[in-house]
Design an enzyme around this catalytic site. Structure first.
Site, short mmCIF file in Angstrom:
data_model
loop_
_atom_site.label_atom_id
_atom_site.label_comp_id
_atom_site.label_asym_id
_atom_site.label_seq_id
_atom_site.Cartn_x
_atom_site.Cartn_y
_atom_site.Cartn_z
N VAL A 1 -4.59 54.91 -12.97
CA VAL A 1 -3.59 53.65 -12.86
C VAL A 1 -3.85 53.23 -11.41
O VAL A 1 -3.50 54.10 -10.63
CB VAL A 1 -2.24 53.87 -13.58
CG1 VAL A 1 -1.32 52.99 -12.93
CG2 VAL A 1 -2.32 54.11 -14.84
N CYS B 1 -1.99 60.67 -21.42
CA CYS B 1 -0.98 60.38 -20.34
C CYS B 1 0.34 61.02 -20.94
O CYS B 1 0.93 60.74 -21.70
CB CYS B 1 -0.82 58.85 -20.22
SG CYS B 1 0.41 58.36 -18.98
N LYS C 1 -9.74 60.28 -24.99
CA LYS C 1 -9.26 61.32 -24.14
C LYS C 1 -7.97 61.81 -24.33
O LYS C 1 -6.76 61.11 -24.42
CB LYS C 1 -9.24 60.57 -22.53
CG LYS C 1 -9.04 61.35 -21.36
CD LYS C 1 -8.84 60.63 -19.96
CE LYS C 1 -8.77 61.65 -18.88
NZ LYS C 1 -7.70 62.38 -18.94
N ARG D 1 -8.03 62.84 -8.93
CA ARG D 1 -7.37 62.82 -7.65
C ARG D 1 -8.47 63.59 -6.73
O ARG D 1 -8.69 63.05 -5.52
CB ARG D 1 -6.09 63.67 -7.55
CG ARG D 1 -6.36 65.15 -7.80
CD ARG D 1 -5.22 65.97 -7.82
NE ARG D 1 -5.57 67.43 -7.70
CZ ARG D 1 -4.76 68.31 -7.35
NH1 ARG D 1 -3.49 67.95 -6.70
NH2 ARG D 1 -5.02 69.61 -7.56
#
Length: 400
Positions: free
Chosen positions: A31, A112, A153, A244
């Site tokens: 996001v 999510c 996913k 990340r």
């Protein structure tokens, strides 16, 4: 099955896996951050498959403004998978038909874990309704050409004991394989688990991989090329996805920098060139945040804090020029393909998909706001008095 236009030939996503030397290098849907400009950067540094940020089907289906704001592309933006959060087959299929000309596949987010997403029935909440996930895949397979990639996913399914969790995850993965998905991505944690190394269930990912005939991408705790190689060796998965880790070092998958502990200077130079070519297409907050994430390790604390408070692109460029002798290349503006004028008049969303105002969720995606991850990132720098070093830590676990 409907006849849909193509802006460019679609990539055969299945062949990407079979053609990979060892494992496919994949950039996660994140996001705010995995937009066209960042996809260009990571592709220059070893990424072989990139995802768009997670987009909410309801917003995309109902609002031309949302489509233009959330998705951009160019002829060099390939291969790319568009990811959507949807609650049912109608929402997802509508989004797929809208975006079909510009991407190489479509992915359903079932991973999510953020509370707002679960409350709306998105993300990992769908794992509590496997029949809905199966229905979504079956409907999209009946609607679009069979050579168009469809994927999911997901996380490990939530049960009280590990054995049952793994068994139920395998069952759903196999059902989705039988429904016709091209590949699956598995984040090796339960929806309730946070992003710590000790919570990553590598053995479970390996068990799921063994149960499938289709490619599996594994995801979790990939902060270096060494991590990616180890996760591949442990699971034998066809692909490894980073989230990340790529924000902290977009050259993570670049074997030329396999031993680098931080973002190479050359990669920062590439980002400046991409931003220069993007012009107004790249919002300042996105440009600035990426630099903060990838270059903070090179900054002393006395520079980090003022850098993260800069408010314009010109200020950032002046700062980098003064302190690091970094600036866009002279020919940067002409080095990349022009942005595609994405239009959606090839398909009109059905009337029942337009009755909800898409602007209701505008606050979730307001790119003029920092968002919680960058806000927390800046806060850590203000309170971190004990060290000159800074790591991204746990900020992006919810997006992986």
């Amino acid at each position: 099955m409907v006849d849909m236009p193509q802006h460019r030939p679609h990539h055969d996503i299945g062949s990407l896996f079979s053609g990979a030397k060892d494992f496919l290098r994949v950039c996660a849907p994140m996001v705010r951050y995995s937009k066209l400009e960042f996809r260009r950067l990571v592709r220059q540094n070893g990424v072989q498959l990139a995802f768009t940020p997670m987009m909410i089907s309801e917003s995309i289906n109902n609002s031309e403004m949302a489509r233009q704001k959330e998705f951009s592309s160019a002829v060099d933006d390939e291969p790319v998978i568009a990811q959507f959060a949807a609650r049912d087959a109608t929402e997802f299929v509508t989004s797929a038909q809208l975006i079909y000309p510009y991407v190489d596949g479509i992915d359903l987010n079932c991973g999510c874990p953020q509370s707002w997403a679960k409350k709306e029935g998105f993300g990992c909440e769908l794992l509590n309704h496997p029949e809905t996930v199966r229905d979504i895949v079956q409907c999209i397979r009946r609607t679009l050409p069979t050579d168009f990639s469809v994927s999911v996913k997901m996380r490990l399914l939530q049960y009280n004991d590990t054995a049952t969790s793994v068994l139920k995850t395998i069952e759903l993965a196999q059902q989705l394989e039988h429904c016709g998905v091209t590949f699956l991505t598995l984040h090796g944690r339960l929806p309730t688990q946070k992003n710590h190394r000790e919570t990553l269930n590598v053995e479970a990912m390996a068990d799921v991989r063994k149960s499938l005939q289709i490619p599996l991408i594994v995801n979790g705790c990939v902060d270096s090329l060494k991590d990616a190689r180890e996760l591949h060796e442990q699971t034998q998965a066809a692909g490894v996805m980073a989230a990340r880790g790529l924000l902290a070092n977009p050259a993570l998958f670049n074997s030329d920098y396999a031993l680098a502990n931080s973002t190479p200077r050359a990669c920062v130079q590439q980002w400046l060139d991409i931003a220069e070519a993007a012009g107004d297409h790249l919002k300042f907050s996105c440009f600035h945040h990426h630099l903060s994430f990838m270059w903070s390790d090179e900054m002393k604390r006395s520079l980090r804090i003022p850098f993260n408070s800069l408010g314009s692109k010109s200020e950032v460029l002046a700062f980098l020029d003064e302190h690091y002798d970094l600036r866009p290349s002279e020919n940067a503006a002409s080095s990349f393909a022009p942005y595609t004028n994405c239009t959606y008049n090839h398909f009109t969303p059905p009337r029942h998909a337009r009755h909800i105002a898409a602007e209701a969720r505008k606050s979730e995606w307001d790119e003029n706001q920092d968002g919680k991850f960058f806000s927390e990132f800046k806060t850590q720098q203000l309170v971190d008095n004990n060290s000159e070093d800074l790591e991204l830590g746990d900020f992006f676990g919810d997006d992986e």
